[in-house]
Write an enzyme that holds these catalytic residues in place. Structure first.
Site, short mmCIF file in Angstrom:
data_model
loop_
_atom_site.label_atom_id
_atom_site.label_comp_id
_atom_site.label_asym_id
_atom_site.label_seq_id
_atom_site.Cartn_x
_atom_site.Cartn_y
_atom_site.Cartn_z
CD1 TRP A 356 -5.89 0.61 2.80
CD2 TRP A 356 -8.31 0.55 4.02
NE1 TRP A 356 -7.66 -1.39 3.02
CE2 TRP A 356 -8.22 -0.37 3.77
CE3 TRP A 356 -8.99 1.75 4.18
CZ2 TRP A 356 -9.52 -1.17 4.27
CZ3 TRP A 356 -10.64 1.26 5.09
CH2 TRP A 356 -10.41 -0.06 5.08
CG ASP A 357 -3.66 -1.73 6.01
OD1 ASP A 357 -4.15 -1.15 4.92
OD2 ASP A 357 -3.32 -2.80 6.47
CD GLU A 487 -7.30 -5.99 -1.14
OE1 GLU A 487 -7.14 -7.38 -1.19
OE2 GLU A 487 -6.49 -4.84 -0.96
CE LYS A 600 -8.47 -9.73 1.28
NZ LYS A 600 -6.55 -9.48 0.66
CD GLN A 601 -10.55 -6.01 3.60
OE1 GLN A 601 -10.35 -6.72 2.79
NE2 GLN A 601 -9.77 -5.15 4.17
C1 BGC Z 1 -6.39 -6.04 2.39
C2 BGC Z 1 -6.47 -4.47 2.47
C3 BGC Z 1 -4.88 -3.89 2.91
C4 BGC Z 1 -3.46 -4.90 2.99
C5 BGC Z 1 -3.07 -4.75 3.79
C6 BGC Z 1 -5.44 -6.63 2.41
O1 BGC Z 1 -5.25 -8.28 1.82
O2 BGC Z 1 -7.62 -7.03 2.31
O3 BGC Z 1 -7.59 -3.56 3.37
O4 BGC Z 1 -4.87 -3.04 2.70
O5 BGC Z 1 -4.23 -6.77 2.82
O6 BGC Z 1 -3.14 -4.51 4.83
#
Ligand code: BGC
Length: 768
Positions: A356-357, A487, A600-601
């Site tokens: 999704w990035d 996550e 985490k984010q």
């Molecule tokens: C992130 C995800 C991301 C993936 C690839 C993971 O660490 O939590 O949001 O899509 O990395 O960048």
């Protein structure tokens, strides 16, 4: 690792060789040209730790999934972009001894990634006994001829005399470090070596991609072309030429190695040897300097559109240029079959697959800095995968044309096996829908809805409709068992962000349907027939969901809750964590992470960022103040969003701290993982943190709007924006913001909150 690379506005510089940093530097100094990429492995053999990495766009292997307990719905394979045959290798011997920087002491070692001109250079000296030799190696992957790489390897003897030899080679004996079953991914097809040149052709197992590399070289001694006897080695997976000579005191020998690298993405396998030889011949005829000049010209053009100049802060300047450089060398947007992996071409982690990035972080960058078709191609990539996304949903039990796009993909199929983490991150469907809107909102290309966009939106809306269920107890619709962007929470109910994305998609799809019906009646009819869309029943239930979807709230403080039950967790602050335990994902058990409140984010804040205009300042502030202290930013995608929101709230210190964290994430290795590769997709986020954050740009009521604010220590910020055929140059200093219309028609826009017309070739200026 902070401060390991020297601050410089245009280059990344390493002074002194530290083997413990070598793999990190191999990532940092990576080169690419959109068609392929190369970690900064030394040309000479290196017996220390190294991650060999040559990656060819679109060439992948479906590595069989490895899980302990198989569950229905797991993907069969985890796709990996392959480590391809090594084209950079040159064995060097001096005085009969192999030059190996792990065992031979170097002095004055310096490595530079010159971002302005797109090349990598190493200089160092060694001593043979008392005698000194100076070595300079430069290489680049041509941006002009994207199937060509070139290396110039120079050895100058200060006071050494004796034998020197070069063995340029191509080596197909490569493996992926992340291979699940230690399998070899390539079968060798053809290899041939003759004096002066060689080629190697290999085919991937299972997927049958073919790669063919041809190399040639030239040698100069003291500036004169040297014809030299050569020893040729030709094995199935290895070809080389060995050139030996006597080097005298004060003399200089230079080996030029040229390589053509072709794949079956663009050539028929049966023609590939001939084509590779032709491309190589063209490169050799242009010569190293000729190739370099045209390569630099492409970089000049790229920088002319995408550079950002920060005055008064070299570290911030270097950070943003590093990000822009990597973005431009990872994806050039000429091929709609290609996408952008989280590590680009710089490492194996994440398998080079699409996440999704791309929609959430990359499209904004390409929208404003590249031709319109570049971001359009990224959307078309998903459009072409719609059939597979529908199949993917069927596998999971959905029907009626519902589509679930994969969280991780190479060819449209889901190819990751982390069930709770990646599979349940169905919010990706929302990002893909939003990207369609974002593209149209920015470019005005509404025809895209009729051509591709609406079909995707209908299929995604159908998925949300089935994934969302009715709760008798709540008398609301709910979405159960998902993972949000954060996550560090898996399988939760009613993730606020995911619910928001779903509800927004349903509303937008209905609006888009109305629009198409009114303005493109025949396309609308065709689409209704093609998708079997029921204009009466489907929107009725979508509307009901939009009205009655549950959004968890913390009633007392008025904070949007990340998910049901979030307040049951022990509420702690990231600042209270023991620094020795961070990043927590490298120190805590997964169980402990999942039970903690640490984020985490950006998750709720991701939603507030995306739908900024829906929320007033108080709401934004309340949520920021709640979530920011609980966020550990262990995903690269996080600090940029926090930086932008902090700027909106006038928290410039925080915004700046987060900006450095995103822009220098790899250069200063904040997450202790740069040796695995660079965080390419988060670099789009870094760009947003400057342009949307400090630059204050957004689209407001269909117009571009600028309301900038600079961090304390920046003297000025300037950048260019491509917008609907125009090139706008923006310059912000401590007191004023100015916009020049460099190219294209006049345009209405908002500047510091006022609607204003910028004439063709005109300029505007406003007080901050
Ligand atoms: C992130 C995800 C991301 C993936 C690839 C993971 O660490 O939590 O949001 O899509 O990395 O960048």
């Amino acid at each position: 690792m902070k401060g390991y690379y020297k601050a410089d506005p245009w280059s990344i510089i390493e002074e002194g060789f530290d083997p413990s940093m070598h793999e990190a530097s191999e990532s940092i100094f990576s080169l690419g040209n959109g068609r392929m990429g190369q970690r900064a492995n030394f040309e000479e053999r290196y017996s220390g730790d190294t991650l060999q990495g040559t990656y060819l766009a679109g060439v992948y292997y479906p590595d069989k999934t490895r899980v302990g307990w198989w569950k229905n719905g797991y993907p069969e394979y985890f796709a990996k972009v392959l480590n391809a045959p090594n084209w950079t290798g040159i064995d060097v011997e001096i005085g009969g001894e192999a030059l190996d920087l792990h065992t031979i002491k170097t002095v004055e070692f310096r490595r530079e990634l010159n971002m302005k001109q797109g090349y990598l250079e190493r200089t160092f000296a060694i001593y043979k006994g008392e005698n000194r030799l100076e070595i300079e190696v430069r290489r680049f992957l041509s941006m002009k001829r994207n199937e060509t790489g070139a290396i110039r390897y120079a050895i100058r003897s200060v006071d050494y005399s004796g034998p020197v030899s070069f063995t340029p080679y191509l080596d197909g004996n490569v493996v992926n470090q992340d291979s699940n079953y230690d399998e070899k991914f390539w079968d060798m097809e053809v290899s041939k070596a003759v004096p002066g040149s060689a080629y190697l052709m290999a085919r991937t197992r299972k997927t049958g991609f073919v790669a063919c590399m041809a190399m040639g070289h030239m040698v100069e001694l003291n500036g004169e072309h040297l014809e030299q006897e050569q020893e040729v080695v030709q094995r199935e997976d290895y070809v080389s030429n060995r050139i030996s000579l006597e080097l005298g005191q004060g003399e200089e020998v230079i080996l030029y190695k040229f390589v053509s690298i072709l794949t079956s993405m663009n050539h028929k396998p049966e023609d590939m040897v001939i084509s590779a030889v032709k491309v190589l011949a063209g490169a050799m005829a242009a010569g190293f300097e000729g190739l370099f000049k045209e390569h630099v010209k492409v970089w000049e053009e790229k920088w002319a559109h995408s550079d950002i100049v920060i005055e008064g802060d070299t570290s911030a300047q270097q950070g943003i240029r590093f990000n822009i450089f990597q973005l431009n060398q990872t994806y050039t947007g000429t091929d709609e079959r290609l996408n952008i992996g989280p590590k680009g071409f710089t490492g194996e982690k994440y398998g080079g697959s699409t996440y999704w990035d791309t929609e959430a972080y990359m499209i904004p960058f390409y929208l404003s800095t590249a031709r319109q078709e570049v971001s359009r191609n990224l959307l078309v990539y998903r459009y072409k995968h719609l059939g597979k996304a529908i199949e993917n949903a069927v596998k999971l039990g959905f029907t009626g044309g519902a589509a679930l796009y994969p969280m991780v993909t190479m060819n449209g199929e889901e190819c990751h096996n982390e069930w709770e983490i990646t599979f349940e991150e169905i919010h990706r469907n929302g990002a893909i829908a939003f990207a369609i809107y974002n593209y149209i909102r920015y470019t005005g290309d509404k025809d895209y809805l009729a051509e591709c966009g609406l079909e995707v939106l209908i299929a995604i809306s159908r998925f949300w409709r089935q994934r969302i269920t009715w709760s008798e107890e709540k008398q609301k619709y709910v979405m159960l068992g998902v993972t949000g962007p954060n996550e560090y929470e898996n399988n939760v109910n009613n993730n606020w962000y995911t619910n928001k994305m779903a509800s927004w998609t349903l509303s937008y799809t209905m609006k888009a349907l109305d629009y198409l019906k009114k303005t493109h009646a025949s396309s609308y009819d065709t689409l209704v027939a093609k998708t079997g869309f029921d204009p009466k029943k489907e929107p009725a239930i979508w509307r009901d969901i939009v009205e009655k979807l549950h959004f968890p709230m913390e009633e007392k403080s008025g904070v949007f809750l990340q998910q049901d039950g979030f307040m049951d967790k022990e509420q702690r602050m990231a600042a209270d964590l023991d620094p020795a335990e961070r990043p927590i994902n490298q120190h805590w058990s997964w169980d402990r992470i999942l039970r903690s409140c640490f984020i985490k984010q950006a998750d709720v804040l991701q939603g507030i960022f995306v739908f900024e205009d829906e929320f007033d300042r108080d709401t934004m502030e309340r949520n920021f103040d709640f979530y920011e202290p609980r966020t550990v930013h262990e995903s690269s995608l996080s600090p940029c969003v926090h930086s932008i929101l902090a700027t909106r709230l006038g928290r410039y210190e925080k915004a700046y701290e987060m900006y450095l964290r995103t822009s220098r994430l790899d250069l200063d290795d904040y997450n202790n993982e740069v040796h695995e590769g660079l965080h390419i997709t988060s670099m789009g986020g870094t760009w947003m943190s400057v342009i949307y954050g400090f630059g204050g740009m957004k689209v407001k009521e269909g117009l571009l709007s600028f309301e900038p604010a600079l961090p304390e220590n920046w003297e000025a910020l300037s950048f260019k924006i491509l917008y609907r055929g125009r090139i706008l140059q923006v310059r912000i200093d401590k007191e004023k913001v100015g916009i020049d219309n460099l190219e294209g028609e006049g345009v209405d826009l908002y500047l510091m909150g006022s609607k204003i017309h910028l004439e063709k070739s005109g300029s505007l200026i406003a007080d901050l």
